[in-house]
Write an enzyme that holds these catalytic residues in place. Sequence first.
Site, PDB file in Angstrom:
ATOM      1  CE  LYS A 185      -4.123  -1.905   2.223  1.00 38.79           C
ATOM      2  NZ  LYS A 185      -5.074  -1.781   3.360  1.00 38.79           N
ATOM      3  NE  ARG A 256      -1.897  -8.573   4.984  1.00 40.24           N
ATOM      4  CZ  ARG A 256      -0.754  -7.889   4.992  1.00 40.24           C
ATOM      5  NH1 ARG A 256       0.334  -8.422   4.465  1.00 40.24           N
ATOM      6  NH2 ARG A 256      -0.683  -6.673   5.507  1.00 40.24           N
ATOM      7  CG  HIS A 279       0.272  -4.026   9.291  1.00 33.79           C
ATOM      8  ND1 HIS A 279       0.010  -4.973  10.266  1.00 33.79           N
ATOM      9  CD2 HIS A 279      -0.564  -4.322   8.256  1.00 33.79           C
ATOM     10  CE1 HIS A 279      -0.929  -5.798   9.835  1.00 33.79           C
ATOM     11  NE2 HIS A 279      -1.290  -5.431   8.629  1.00 33.79           N
TER      12      HIS A 279
END
Length: 309
Positions: A185, A256, A279
Amino acid sequence: MHADLREAFAEWLAHLASGRRLSPKTVIAYERDVRQFLSFLGRQKNESPSLASLENLKPADLRAFLAERRQADVGSRSLMRQLAGLRSFAKYLERTERGEAAAFTAVRGPRVNRTLPKPMSAPAARAVTDADLRASEDRPQWVLARDAAVFALLYGCGLRISEALAITRQDAPIEGTDSVTVIGKGNKMRSVPVLAEVSAAITEYLALCPFTLAPDEPMFRGQKGGPLSARVVQLAMQSLRGALGLPSSATPHALRHSFATHLLSRGGDLRAIQELLGHASLSTTQGYTKVDASRLMAAYDAAHPRARP
């Protein structure tokens, strides 16, 4: 909308894409969310929205918008994302000296009940990476090997499905490779260790794949030769759920979750797991500590004599 607001809106979207490097899906979602609010504002005020109308907003205007969205059966998570997009736009207007829209920060977002990730058991997670379990299906062997390789990446490396499907042929972690670089991301790159079993599954798939793969193209292919879609992977997992008797929570993304939970239960460091998962915030990874604790308490309640009434 007025020309001044239209210009600021376009610049903000460009800033999200290039300056903050948000994913295209996130930019599209934010654009849609703000457009919905501006449409609502135009109907409420019976005028075309402008920078001045945003600066004159009252918290009651924003609450009315959220109430309308709630009546349209929009969930709390979607409302929180919508409010985040509006606040991002308001902050951008302030930074570029186009006015202050204090109403966006004065309104508290809806309460969201955080649901814990639902990992699969270790035996079940390993089983879905075994192509032989689907040998009875009327599917080409290379397709079964492909699906097993994707699942191996999700469970063995903790990848998001989009990250696994974006890996190119030249970056394929074949046998002899001990890591793979993925783009997560926000276009953030990270390197993830690759287990020998994962490399072996990918090597087997590539040996069976009937298509010529260009070095810079995705290595996972659909049956017609195009890039493999996430939906096909989800359907493959659905088939395995029936064959293995797994619950509906057994999804590709659950692999995951399983990767993180199983690492943590074996003493894995939370910071290291955060980096492996990609993250941005440690608080996101900390959700897995609650999963592990809940499993321990469930075992305690089931087995300890003092836990029984």
